[in-house]
Design an enzyme around this catalytic site. Structure first.
Site, PDB file in Angstrom:
ATOM      1  N   GLU A  33     136.897  -3.397  34.527  1.00  0.00           N
ATOM      2  CA  GLU A  33     135.558  -3.382  35.798  1.00  0.00           C
ATOM      3  C   GLU A  33     134.303  -3.762  34.022  1.00  0.00           C
ATOM      4  O   GLU A  33     134.770  -3.933  33.192  1.00  0.00           O
ATOM      5  CB  GLU A  33     134.827  -1.858  35.172  1.00  0.00           C
ATOM      6  CG  GLU A  33     134.827  -1.293  36.529  1.00  0.00           C
ATOM      7  CD  GLU A  33     134.990   0.312  35.518  1.00  0.00           C
ATOM      8  OE1 GLU A  33     133.551   0.428  36.237  1.00  0.00           O
ATOM      9  OE2 GLU A  33     135.968   1.182  35.182  1.00  0.00           O
TER      10      GLU A  33
ATOM     11  N   ASP B 204     135.698  -3.858  40.105  1.00  0.00           N
ATOM     12  CA  ASP B 204     136.534  -2.978  39.420  1.00  0.00           C
ATOM     13  C   ASP B 204     137.839  -2.912  40.163  1.00  0.00           C
ATOM     14  O   ASP B 204     137.928  -3.882  42.188  1.00  0.00           O
ATOM     15  CB  ASP B 204     136.347  -1.482  39.872  1.00  0.00           C
ATOM     16  CG  ASP B 204     136.955  -0.352  39.039  1.00  0.00           C
ATOM     17  OD1 ASP B 204     137.139   0.607  38.110  1.00  0.00           O
ATOM     18  OD2 ASP B 204     138.085   0.036  39.848  1.00  0.00           O
TER      19      ASP B 204
END
Ligand code: DCP
Ligand code: CA
Ligand code: CA
Length: 360
Positions: free
Chosen positions: A109, A8
């Site tokens: 992500e 992320d």
């Protein structure tokens, strides 16, 4: 024994802007989605960590952010989504090289199954994580947070555990002690409403959830959700990373009313096909990450062109503009009049285990 890695990007949109404007470094920076009504109207898309110290987070109003940051020498910038999407695509391409089992999760992500590349060893997994961080830093001058664990759920929770710049590794034997003290809302999918509901039963931590009376929970949440809550509390998640569906593509083609080179006319005849593809996607619960078009000319020569999206989506309507660009680019390259036109989507994946339970 699988090893899964979750990536992320840190304060993604704001970090890109910091990178583009080194002169703002060290100042609170807020990326805003403004409405036409002006510089005080809109919402915060995201903010850097300097701004977060003042309580400025995604989703609050610009007005509120302005007031929290008054006198803090903050920078407010408008969101530039297309620009960030291009960088996202570069990052995803870089990261996807680390495993054949790669899955886009959102604009910033992704998941990787690194079981094979790490030879199921956590020490090697740690090296892979460091290499990913270094490569993203060298190529894009951006930092990210990584989580590593025995499945998707643990990898994601581990990735969120330390931000920004974190690397958290949770080995199978550490899963219980890692999860138990956490609030239930650390489980992705347990939103505000579900955790409030659980709090009514005195369930606040994941340990509480493990010890909960399942039949009581089932009365409120139903069997399926209760089962998922139970498995999640125990840190269990069997879902695979980046499994492509057996079906490889969905395509539709039509004979145009007249031979043409007019993109707008072609697009106007695609509406029905697009709706049809959307229906099939919904029925089969699929998402896709490649969009393509086909054109057949009056001599029955076929031309196709595709584009890979920055992240997978299940909404084919959002790709109409891309289709139009693909049609236009083929038409520009060729001299023919076109007789048939079609659309297709590829890299289909099953949407599963990604259900958002926020509705509770
Ligand atoms: N985003 C948005 N509106 C939201 C949430 C997110 O526009 N309500 C955008 C801006 C973010 C990007 O999506 O930069 C990624 O979202 P994240 O939730 O991962 O948040 P950040 O990357 O900004 O911060 P963090 O460092 O907490 O991951
Ligand atoms: Ca992020
Ligand atoms: Ca994110």
């Amino acid at each position: 024994m699988r090893i899964i890695l979750h990536l992320d990007m840190d304060y993604f949109f704001a970090q890109i802007e910091e990178c583009e404007h080194p002169e703002y470094k060290g100042r609170p920076l807020v990326v805003c989605v403004y409405t036409e009504r002006g510089k005080e109207s809109g919402v915060v898309s995201t903010a850097n960590y300097d701004a977060r110290k003042y309580g400025v987070n995604s989703g609050i109003s610009v007005k509120e952010a302005l007031s929290k940051l008054s006198g803090a020498n903050a920078v407010f910038l408008p969101v530039r989504h297309e620009f960030y999407a291009g960088i996202s695509q570069g990052i995803m391409e870089t990261v996807s090289k680390y495993s054949e089992k790669f899955e886009y999760a959102s604009i910033d992500e992704a998941y990787l199954d690194i079981t094979r590349t790490s030879e199921s060893r956590y020490t090697q997994a740690q090296e892979i994580a460091k290499n990913i961080k270094n490569e993203i830093c060298e190529k894009f001058h951006l930092t990210c947070s990584l989580g590593i664990g025995p499945n998707r759920l643990i990898a994601k929770i581990a990735g969120n555990f330390k931000k920004p710049g974190g690397l958290t590794i949770v080995r199978p034997e550490q899963v219980n002690e890692f999860l138990e003290p956490m609030d239930v809302n650390k489980i992705p999918g347990i939103g505000k409403k579900t955790s409030e509901f659980l709090a009514h039963f005195g369930i606040r931590t994941i340990k509480d959830l493990k010890n909960a009376d399942l039949s009581l929970l089932a009365e409120y949440f139903g069997k399926k959700t209760t089962n998922w809550l139970y498995l999640s509390a125990h840190g269990r998640d069997e879902s695979e990373i980046g499994v492509e569906s057996e079906q490889k593509q969905i395509s539709r083609i039509t004979v145009l009313k007249r031979n043409t080179r007019d993109v707008e006319k072609i697009m106007s005849e695609m509406n029905e096909l697009i709706a049809d593809v959307a229906k099939e996607l919904e029925e089969k619960e699929l998402c896709f990450s490649v969009v393509g078009i086909t054109l057949i000319d009056q001599n029955l020569k076929t031309y196709t062109k595709t584009k890979t999206l920055a992240h997978a989506t299940n909404d084919v309507y959002t790709t109409e503009k891309i289709m139009q660009e693909l049609f236009a680019s083929v038409i520009k390259e060729k001299k023919s009049e076109f007789r048939r036109a079609g659309i297709k989507i590829e890299k289909l994946k099953n949407i599963k285990g990604q259900k958002n339970l926020g509705q509770f």
